[in-house]
Design a protein around this motif. Sequence first.
Motif, PDB file in Angstrom:
ATOM      1  N   UNK A 409       0.817  -1.221   0.000  1.00 41.26           N
ATOM      2  CA  UNK A 409       0.000   0.000   0.000  1.00 41.26           C
ATOM      3  C   UNK A 409       0.849   1.268   0.000  1.00 41.26           C
ATOM      4  N   UNK A 410       1.761   1.457   0.952  1.00 41.41           N
ATOM      5  CA  UNK A 410       2.563   2.690   0.923  1.00 41.41           C
ATOM      6  C   UNK A 410       3.482   2.782  -0.293  1.00 41.41           C
ATOM      7  N   UNK A 411       4.055   1.665  -0.743  1.00 39.81           N
ATOM      8  CA  UNK A 411       4.954   1.712  -1.902  1.00 39.81           C
ATOM      9  C   UNK A 411       4.187   2.080  -3.171  1.00 39.81           C
ATOM     10  N   UNK A 412       2.991   1.537  -3.345  1.00 40.55           N
ATOM     11  CA  UNK A 412       2.190   1.877  -4.520  1.00 40.55           C
ATOM     12  C   UNK A 412       1.782   3.348  -4.475  1.00 40.55           C
ATOM     13  N   UNK A 413       1.365   3.821  -3.306  1.00 35.58           N
ATOM     14  CA  UNK A 413       0.960   5.224  -3.164  1.00 35.58           C
ATOM     15  C   UNK A 413       2.126   6.152  -3.473  1.00 35.58           C
ATOM     16  N   UNK A 414       3.303   5.826  -2.939  1.00 31.70           N
ATOM     17  CA  UNK A 414       4.494   6.637  -3.221  1.00 31.70           C
ATOM     18  C   UNK A 414       4.841   6.573  -4.702  1.00 31.70           C
ATOM     19  N   UNK A 415       4.673   5.396  -5.311  1.00 34.23           N
ATOM     20  CA  UNK A 415       4.980   5.238  -6.726  1.00 34.23           C
ATOM     21  C   UNK A 415       4.132   6.115  -7.620  1.00 34.23           C
ATOM     22  N   UNK A 416       2.882   6.332  -7.220  1.00 29.48           N
ATOM     23  CA  UNK A 416       1.995   7.184  -8.023  1.00 29.48           C
ATOM     24  C   UNK A 416       2.501   8.619  -8.100  1.00 29.48           C
ATOM     25  N   UNK A 417       3.253   9.050  -7.093  1.00 33.08           N
ATOM     26  CA  UNK A 417       3.739  10.433  -7.041  1.00 33.08           C
ATOM     27  C   UNK A 417       5.252  10.535  -7.239  1.00 33.08           C
ATOM     28  N   UNK A 418       5.937   9.409  -7.379  1.00 32.46           N
ATOM     29  CA  UNK A 418       7.393   9.407  -7.461  1.00 32.46           C
ATOM     30  C   UNK A 418       7.890  10.027  -8.768  1.00 32.46           C
ATOM     31  N   UNK A 419       9.064  10.616  -8.706  1.00 36.11           N
ATOM     32  CA  UNK A 419       9.705  11.210  -9.875  1.00 36.11           C
ATOM     33  C   UNK A 419      11.153  10.724  -9.956  1.00 36.11           C
ATOM     34  N   UNK A 420      11.684  10.694 -11.170  1.00 32.34           N
ATOM     35  CA  UNK A 420      13.104  10.417 -11.373  1.00 32.34           C
ATOM     36  C   UNK A 420      13.593   9.143 -10.712  1.00 32.34           C
ATOM     37  N   UNK A 421      14.668   9.271  -9.932  1.00 32.25           N
ATOM     38  CA  UNK A 421      15.302   8.098  -9.327  1.00 32.25           C
ATOM     39  C   UNK A 421      14.422   7.432  -8.267  1.00 32.25           C
TER      40      UNK A 421
END
Length: 476
Positions: A409-421
């Motif tokens: 859950x947290x990794x997917x949520x962060x992935x939706x907003x992640x940029x670059x590296x």
Amino acid sequence: MAGRGIEPGSKKQRSYAGCSRCKRRRQKCDEKKPQCRRCFEAGSECEYSVRLRWGGRTFDRSRFGHCLKGSVRKTADSLDGFVYAASGVSLTVPQELPVFPSLSATETGLLYHYTEEASRVTCCGSHVQKELCQLILPMAVEFPALMNATLAWAAMHSVAFRGQVNGTSDPVRFIVGLKARSIEHLRQGLQKPDMEHCDALLATVRTLCQCEIHSGSDQSSAWRVHIKGANALMNAIDRSQRGKGARPRLLYRWYAAIDSLATLATCGTTAMIEAGDRKHLDDYNGYSTELSHAIGDIGTAVGAVSQGVSSSEQADLLEGAIFTIMERENNLEPVFYPGVVERLTPQAIREYSLCNQAYQQTALIYVRWQLRGLSRDAPNIQHSVKKIIECASAITPSYGLSPAIVLTTPLFTAGCEALGEDREAIRRLLNQLYGLLKIRNIKLALEILEAFWADENTNGDLGTLLCQKNWNFIPY
């Protein structure tokens, strides 16, 4: 006579159902489960067992034992029982005794596989696994719906790790058959007006829901049906007053967590959960009960925004509530349910705390992304993304029995907003998690993120992508 209460003034019957420790010490036991008061205060493990007696006597003093004098001898004795062996008498002992005579050899093997392997990837610690198996297996023996659902989950795990189910040439068809039988028995159980076996019904719904989510079927909405069924069942339990006594805490905590997370799943919402006890770090779900309730509030607010309701004031309230939770939980030692912290190592306590912090940042991302409408490159959103990656990276990778199992859950949520590296870091962590747990839904989470990162036509709207591709997905 069955059904009659004790008459006033009559002699109270002595109970023999106390825990093993109280029996050995000849102390009165309050018989509370999973841990009686005396064991809890002493910090001792509390176990309940049945001591068999023949005609009111122990075996060696009973008539049956007397008849065997001279032909058997006691070879071992312990607090858990005894062993007798033949002496000078030829006895034929079958090499295999059927523990579950109603199950086939394949099904019996799957039941053992569940207790030893399959349950690992759904539990944050060995103590949770033990409690879960002690809860599920006795009910499954008496309730076919739960037995078939449990076997289906074990078979899915066996296919994921071994590529097969021993004893069957078509494991997919075998699993479909187990789930179908479970649902049929479940339907029959739900038709009983007295709500008999209500806890077994909820355990069945939980297991079937787990099967559907973890299967990672991108177009199956069966998990939504099961969550709605659990919601209706919980309402019926509360109306019938069955929920007012001693509740199986794992089942009700599972429901509260899955219900709140489902409100965040695009294209659908569920009912609000009860506030309940919000002050513990939940060792089953991996984050605090108070935060779980806040996530449910966020999901409800997000659903209201889609209907045109203004979100600014609600966002302020929810963000303030999350900061209050963070200030209290991150500056003090984690508070677990009674009897839990004594079973945890310092490393496990630290990793539970890290997991809880990852979920705190997940909640903040949803408030700022879905309610405030902040852009992906907003500094406070990117801070939460990096904090989730930091917390997840600090948790030791493990084949189950670790808070790492709930990081999707947290990794997917962060992935939706992640940029670059940071996208590469999310990719690496999800691949690592899938490699250890082999849960198809983790792989599906990464597939959705890859499509989301590559598709610029969605304008950063994950819901648009999911609806376009008809993906029914919950990052769980």
